[in-house]
Design an enzyme around this catalytic site. Structure first.
Site, short mmCIF file in Angstrom:
data_model
loop_
_atom_site.label_atom_id
_atom_site.label_comp_id
_atom_site.label_asym_id
_atom_site.label_seq_id
_atom_site.Cartn_x
_atom_site.Cartn_y
_atom_site.Cartn_z
CG HIS A 142 -85.60 24.55 -2.09
ND1 HIS A 142 -85.39 24.30 -3.43
CD2 HIS A 142 -84.87 25.67 -1.81
CE1 HIS A 142 -84.61 25.23 -3.94
NE2 HIS A 142 -84.27 26.08 -2.97
CG MET A 146 -74.86 28.62 0.26
SD MET A 146 -74.59 30.36 0.54
CE MET A 146 -76.15 31.03 0.05
N GLY A 147 -77.40 24.78 1.86
CA GLY A 147 -78.34 24.12 2.76
C GLY A 147 -79.73 24.71 2.72
CG ASP A 177 -78.71 31.16 -8.09
OD1 ASP A 177 -78.92 32.20 -7.45
OD2 ASP A 177 -79.14 30.05 -7.73
CB SER A 183 -85.56 30.82 -3.18
OG SER A 183 -84.66 31.48 -2.31
N GLY A 239 -77.86 25.31 -10.68
CA GLY A 239 -79.21 25.61 -11.15
C GLY A 239 -79.27 26.82 -12.05
N GLY A 285 -86.09 22.10 -5.24
CA GLY A 285 -85.24 22.60 -6.33
C GLY A 285 -83.83 22.04 -6.23
CG HIS A 286 -81.29 23.05 -2.91
ND1 HIS A 286 -82.00 23.63 -1.90
CD2 HIS A 286 -80.41 24.00 -3.34
CE1 HIS A 286 -81.58 24.87 -1.70
NE2 HIS A 286 -80.61 25.12 -2.57
P1 AMP Z 1 -78.07 27.73 -2.94
O1 AMP Z 1 -78.05 26.76 -1.81
O2 AMP Z 1 -79.24 28.62 -2.92
O3 AMP Z 1 -76.75 28.42 -3.12
O4 AMP Z 1 -78.28 26.85 -4.24
C1 AMP Z 1 -77.48 25.74 -4.54
C2 AMP Z 1 -77.70 25.36 -5.96
O5 AMP Z 1 -79.07 25.02 -6.17
C3 AMP Z 1 -77.37 26.49 -6.96
O6 AMP Z 1 -76.71 25.94 -8.09
C4 AMP Z 1 -78.73 27.03 -7.31
O7 AMP Z 1 -78.78 27.62 -8.59
C5 AMP Z 1 -79.57 25.76 -7.27
N1 AMP Z 1 -80.96 26.09 -7.06
C6 AMP Z 1 -81.49 26.84 -6.05
N2 AMP Z 1 -82.80 26.99 -6.22
C7 AMP Z 1 -83.13 26.34 -7.37
C8 AMP Z 1 -84.34 26.14 -8.10
N3 AMP Z 1 -85.48 26.66 -7.69
N4 AMP Z 1 -84.28 25.42 -9.23
C9 AMP Z 1 -83.11 24.91 -9.68
N5 AMP Z 1 -81.94 25.06 -9.04
C10 AMP Z 1 -81.94 25.76 -7.90
#
Ligand code: AMP
Length: 287
Positions: free
Chosen positions: A36, A32-33, A154, A189, A151, A38-39
């Site tokens: 960071h 969802m943009g 979640d 996050s 990731g 982690g992404h």
């Molecule tokens: P989101 O944009 O928050 O929906 O995350 C997109 C993807 O990145 C999802 O598969 C999340 O689980 C993964 N993700 C977000 N934060 C982390 C993190 N700290 N470590 C690993 N994967 C992450």
């Protein structure tokens, strides 16, 4: 290497079919943009395992149970594309709502999730996983990747998507990537930018609590583990939604540690007006 930003399904599919006809494998990272580090670990894994990597940036309205959270969700496409470019991601797919849901958002995915979507996050965020399943199913249908990267951050989300892929026999491999953490141990996050510096530092208590539970999973009673963890997460500056020890397969809170071989500690807690989730595998079947 230039990251190409694409806004339409048609343009993306034309490029992907070209790559596929050349026998190239495609890795896909939905996000969802507000990207960071982690992404980026997900993208890097995809880059290492595929010839083409597609990242989608789409804030999916159907998975937000809270309108305020949707409105406050950070949107920084330009900075995101610069990050993608810095590590060599091939395509950034940033569609509009009309591209993702040309027939409206009413049509949901008919799949048996065995109730995985109803517990934990599902209980606290009604309709959230129906939205996640809907958007990931649609994005997989658009991109048709060989591998999908998600990731462990979640935990419930990747478990549900894995179940959807199995049930619908979708031709894609799910690759789950480890949680990337800030130096303090706080899980990265997109929401962390909304924390004050003090609350961001305080957030390390979540990881510490999970580590402590892992340390004592085979020696303390379940009651003692849960009581201590919940106590650790209760302050005047926290609002604990849940701390549970669940079976990693069924996602059900357990009753007896010794009856399970795959245990995960899962947390949702509010700090400084931000809802933070985290988890840690406490006991695993894998050596
Ligand atoms: P989101 O944009 O928050 O929906 O995350 C997109 C993807 O990145 C999802 O598969 C999340 O689980 C993964 N993700 C977000 N934060 C982390 C993190 N700290 N470590 C690993 N994967 C992450």
């Amino acid at each position: 290497m230039v990251t190409k930003t694409i806004n339409t399904v048609e343009a993306l599919q034309a490029l992907i079919s070209q790559h596929k006809s050349e026998g190239k494998s495609v890795g896909f990272v939905p996000t969802m943009g507000a990207l960071h580090q982690g992404h980026l670990t997900l993208m890097q894994q995809s880059l290492a395992q595929n010839e083409v990597t597609v990242c989608s940036i789409y804030v999916n309205p159907t998975q937000f149970d809270n309108k305020d959270d949707l409105e406050k969700y950070p949107q920084v496409l330009e900075a995101d594309v610069a990050l993608l470019e810095s590590i060599g991601v091939d395509y950034c797919f940033a569609p509009t709502n009309a591209e993702v849901y040309p027939d409206g958002t009413q049509q949901t995915v008919d799949v048996n999730l065995d109730g995985l979507d109803e517990k934990l996050e599902g209980e606290h965020r009604p309709g959230h996983f129906a939205g996640v399943v809907q958007v990931v199913h649609r994005l997989l249908d658009i991109v048709k990747p060989d591998k999908l990267y998600m990731g462990q951050k979640d935990f419930q989300q990747f478990t549900i998507i894995g179940k959807m892929i199995d049930e619908l026999k979708m031709p894609v491999d799910l690759v789950v990537c480890p949680i990337s953490r800030e130096e303090s141990g706080l899980a990265r996050s997109s929401r962390n930018v909304r924390l004050s510096p003090l609350d961001r530092a305080r957030g390390c208590i979540i990881n510490q609590t999970l580590l402590e539970a892992k340390e004592d999973i085979t020696t303390l009673s379940l009651e003692a583990l849960l009581n201590r963890a919940r106590q650790r997460l209760t302050w005047e500056w926290t609002d604990l939604e849940y701390f549970e020890i669940i079976d990693g397969h069924t996602l059900d809170p357990i009753k007896n540690v010794r009856h399970h071989t795959y245990l995960v500690g899962v947390v949702a807690v509010w700090i400084g007006g931000v809802r933070l989730i985290d988890n840690r595998v406490l006991l695993s079947e894998k050596p």
